[in-house]
Design an enzyme around this catalytic site. Structure first.
Site, PDB file in Angstrom:
ATOM      1  CD  GLU A 188      -5.115  -2.805  -2.613  1.00 54.80           C
ATOM      2  OE1 GLU A 188      -5.626  -2.801  -1.478  1.00 54.80           O
ATOM      3  OE2 GLU A 188      -5.231  -3.749  -3.415  1.00 54.80           O
ATOM      4  CD  GLU A 314      -2.007  -6.353  -4.263  1.00 56.44           C
ATOM      5  OE1 GLU A 314      -3.068  -6.788  -3.763  1.00 56.44           O
ATOM      6  OE2 GLU A 314      -1.263  -5.543  -3.694  1.00 56.44           O
TER       7      GLU A 314
END
Ligand code: AHR
Length: 509
Positions: A188, A314
């Site tokens: 991220e 994820e």
């Protein structure tokens, strides 16, 4: 009375579905890694979850909880992502090697503000993977780390030379390198991993990538390099990173969480929800289909041969934490709703098996949509665990085209098909069909045609319960469990499957 009968018949007719499985139209092989997991230094995923330490009174094998190990063995976990998540971009791997009592501690700033003692590090993670036959997937620190750290970590884990890092590994008790194929370059990076722009990240990806060498003897041993991809519908991120760096990557990640109410500030409870909450959750989860299609289309522009895999590393449902638990530990219960949601997402990944090569549900133990909840030496297998266990027969099988006519749930703001189906043929030639009835109120009869193969008497299992909030607890761990399925029959070469409301079924045809 007659009118009532007629309207009941109408409702019954509307709930039926028709399915054709094209056994003669094989698609892509379903990468086993679609059934992957994620384990972060977060809450009790690692500590008091997977890892209890060798001196614990909890029965363990070299520090790993025996109860967790046993549950994971049955699950056939193909790949495990570690050490984060947001934690990865604060993690300095050299703090997690050598004698445990000498390892420095660190502050886990993202997750509950706890002090991490680094007792679970590179050796503990890679040995766990080796013990269970799992592919490790290691995320290197781009946000607060250095290129040198990443470069040396790869050498430490995978080099067999008499080189400084390989010799350090040997000094720490491990002679041979581990097999580490999958590496992610940051997590991220648009958010907790460094708040980067896609342009800045793409440059960094190329820089890190340059120094993370392949030490394996054959090209097959080369690293599989996963670049940080977008959050949900950030299509610009995909475009920029693919344009700039697709020639250096093997995979691109995608993160998308299902938030029941679609609002991060008011996510919704894991077990106290109503029909409307259920429908909005399913509507939100099915957005995964659009995300994969649109990101794939962008990837196609730069990679028409689909050589770069999409790694949904994820995903899962993210609810409010259980009352009274540390908000930073992300501990949530897991209901039949989550099992339905898991099966729907696995079906979506399988339908895109030509591009989606990996998916890692968040997370494996005690965090978010967990497979396993632990309390000291006790474990609870969640409804989501059971879906992963039931559908594991699709791992490594060849997907088969399916055509489905089904009605949509009403009322719902998003389109939610009542039935979802996915079929595959495994290397031994067995055809498996998984089916979901999303409808909380109606059973559905699915008339199935198996085109291109004879249909035998099917055997199968079903996961269902009386209501959508049903879940397993330490006091009642068997509330939602797979049972033998008796609702499938064959007549005149046609298969009929009667799916109870809120059910997941796996059939071997
Ligand atoms: O899975 C929990 C967190 O969600 C991860 O650390 C992060 O990558 C994501 O935002």
């Amino acid at each position: 009375m007659l009118a009532l009968l007629a309207s009941t018949a109408l409702v019954a007719a509307e709930t039926d579905a028709e399915l054709t499985v094209h056994a003669g139209k094989p698609g892509a092989v379903i990468n086993p890694n679609i059934y992957g997991q994620f384990s972060e230094h977060l809450g009790h995923c690692i500590y008091d979850g997977i890892w209890v330490g060798p001196d614990s009174t909890i029965p363990n094998t070299n520090g790993y909880s025996n109860a967790v190990l046993a549950a994971l063995r049955d699950l056939h976990v193909p790949i495990l992502r570690w050490p984060g998540g947001c934690f990865a971009d604060e993690y300095h791997w050299k703090d997690g090697i050598g004698p445990a009592e000498k390892r420095p501690s660190m502050y886990n700033s993202h997750w509950g503000g706890v002090v991490e003692n680094n007792h679970f590090g590179t050796h503990e993670f890679l040995n766990l993977c080796e013990l269970l036959g799992i592919e490790p997937y290691v995320c290197v620190n781009v946000g607060s780390g250095t290129v040198q750290e990443a470069m040396e970590w790869v050498e430490y884990m995978t080099s067999d030379a008499s080189s400084p890092m390989a010799n350090l590994r040997r000094a720490n008790g491990r002679d041979k390198p581990w097999r580490v194929h999958y590496v992610a370059v940051g997590n991220e990076s648009w958010g907790c991993g460094g708040s980067m722009t896609p342009e800045f990240y793409a440059d960094n990806f190329r820089r890190y990538n340059t120094f993370m060498k392949n030490y394996g003897a054959t090209p097959k041993d080369a690293l599989y390099r996963v670049a940080c991809g977008p959050s949900a519908d950030d299509y610009d991120w995909t475009d920029v990173v693919m344009k700039s760096a697709s020639n250096q990557m093997n995979g691109l990640s995608l993160h998308y969480y299902t938030i029941p109410h679609g609002d991060w500030k008011h996510k919704g409870s894991a077990t106290l929800f109503n029909r409307d909450d259920y429908l909005s959750t399913l509507g939100n989860t099915l957005h995964m289909e659009e995300l994969i299609s649109r990101h794939s289309a962008i990837m196609d522009k730069y990679d028409p041969k689909k050589q770069v895999g999409l790694c949904v590393d994820e995903w899962g449902i993210w609810t409010d934490v259980e009352p009274g638990t540390n908000p930073g530990f992300l501990y949530q219960q897991n209901s039949l709703r989550d099992a339905i949601l898991a099966a729907l997402n696995l079906h979506i990944f399988q339908a895109h098996a030509d591009r989606v090569v990996m998916a890692n549900i968040a997370q494996m133990v005690n965090v978010l949509q967990a497979m396993i909840l632990t309390d000291h030496d006790k474990v609870v297998l969640t409804p989501t665990y059971h879906v992963f266990e039931m559908l594991k027969v699709h791992q490594g099988a060849t997907s088969l085209a399916v055509e489905l006519k089904t009605s949509d749930l009403v009322p719902a703001t998003e389109k939610i098909p009542q039935v979802s189906a996915s079929a595959s043929r495994d290397p031994a030639g067995k055809i498996h069909l998984s089916l979901v009835n999303t409808d909380p109120d109606h059973a559905v009869t699915v008339a199935c045609t198996l085109d291109g193969a004879p249909v035998g008497q099917p055997v199968g299992r079903v996961l269902t319960a009386g209501n959508m909030t049903a879940h397993n607890t330490f006091e009642a761990p068997h509330t939602v469990e797979p049972m033998p399925f008796t609702g499938a029959s064959v007549s005149g070469g046609h298969l009929t499957v009667a799916l109870p409301p809120l059910s997941v079924v796996i059939l071997e045809l």
